[in-house]
Enzyme design. Structure first.
Site, PDB file in Angstrom:
ATOM      1  N   ASP A 100       0.876  -1.201  -0.009  1.00 39.94           N
ATOM      2  CA  ASP A 100       0.005  -0.012   0.027  1.00 39.94           C
ATOM      3  C   ASP A 100       0.917   1.308   0.000  1.00 39.94           C
ATOM      4  OD1 ASP A 100      -1.918  -1.915   0.356  1.00 39.94           O
ATOM      5  OD2 ASP A 100      -3.044  -0.947   1.715  1.00 39.94           O
ATOM      6  N   LYS A 174      -6.678   3.725  -2.919  1.00 40.92           N
ATOM      7  CA  LYS A 174      -7.482   3.538  -1.510  1.00 40.92           C
ATOM      8  C   LYS A 174      -7.382   5.022  -0.732  1.00 40.92           C
ATOM      9  CE  LYS A 174      -5.079   1.784   2.883  1.00 40.92           C
ATOM     10  NZ  LYS A 174      -4.066   1.208   3.562  1.00 40.92           N
ATOM     11  N   LYS A 208     -10.467   0.675  -2.325  1.00 43.00           N
ATOM     12  CA  LYS A 208     -10.317   0.300  -0.843  1.00 43.00           C
ATOM     13  C   LYS A 208     -10.640   1.598  -0.040  1.00 43.00           C
ATOM     14  CE  LYS A 208      -7.095  -1.149   2.806  1.00 43.00           C
ATOM     15  NZ  LYS A 208      -5.732  -1.841   3.003  1.00 43.00           N
TER      16      LYS A 208
END
Length: 248
Positions: A100, A174, A208
């Site tokens: 990430d 995300k 996400k």
């Protein structure tokens, strides 16, 4: 409805000093998180880079299918592309399944679009080459709605220029780090409004929702919108129907 557990990235990213713990105590918290993820069969456990190897060893020893994720260039994303690549290579070596990355959202705000495009292209290519899932954290609380839309489009464009269509499911956008400091008590994580903008502008890349999802109802609301993963420090509360306090 799919198993909600397979949407959940159970997350603990505090440093010892942020948690008010000693390094050993903080490590114990991570161990508890990993054991809980194994027991509950969550999709993934998300930990700091220095905890990845330990988490992988625990999961292997338990013969579990839980994945391990970590954060790269966290939490500001300003380390530069070479630092991101180096940190990602180490995480891959340590066994991380998901990477990430924090996008350099400050550079994007300042109009340095080419810089952000370069890191998305190079870091995504590295992750995909090693069979990893790549996620790009855009920090929506730091951005206007227009900037959220714009950086999602930038990431989608950079990915579409370099990745194959079959890779798209493994490249996420995300919402948040969970560590951004907002003013006036505004949410620093995923919001319904922000996630809608992300979904509209990142598609076909998956989204996400991270930060602020603390109970089953909030998680289901995000899933119904179309998110494919939820980053939360409240995974156990979500699956048990309870509601948890806290920021992430």
């Amino acid at each position: 409805m799919e198993n909600i557990r397979q949407y959940l990235d159970s997350t603990y990213l505090k440093l010892p000093e942020q948690a008010g713990l000693t390094p050993d105590e903080n490590r114990e918290v991570v161990k508890q998180l990993v054991n809980e993820a194994i027991e509950e069969n969550f999709k993934l456990v998300m930990v700091r880079p220095d905890m990845v190897n330990m988490a992988c060893q625990m999961i292997t020893a338990a013969d579990s299918n839980v994945d391990v994720g970590t954060v790269i260039d966290f939490p500001l994303g300003q380390g530069g592309v070479e630092a991101k690549l180096e940190e990602a290579r180490q995480a891959i070596q340590d066994g991380a399944d998901d990477l990430d990355f924090v996008a350099n959202y400050s550079a994007y705000i300042n109009g340095e679009v080419a810089l952000v495009e370069e890191e998305v292209v190079k870091c995504t290519a590295l992750g995909l080459a090693h069979g990893r899932v790549v996620k790009w954290i855009i920090e929506i609380a730091a951005l206007t709605d227009e900037q959220v839309a714009g950086i999602c489009q930038l990431i989608k464009g950079a990915v579409s220029a370099t990745a194959d269509l079959e890779d798209y499911n493994n490249i996420f956008v995300k919402s948040s780090t969970g560590f951004y400091k907002t003013e006036d008590g505004k949410p620093n994580g995923a919001t319904i409004e922000g996630v809608k903008i992300m979904l509209q502008n990142a598609a076909p890349l998956p989204v996400k929702a991270a930060g602020g999802v603390r109970n089953y109802e909030e998680a289901m609301a995000m899933i119904k919108l179309g998110v494919k993963r939820i980053g939360t420090s409240s995974a156990k509360a979500i699956v048990s129907g309870a509601s948890a306090e806290g920021g992430y």
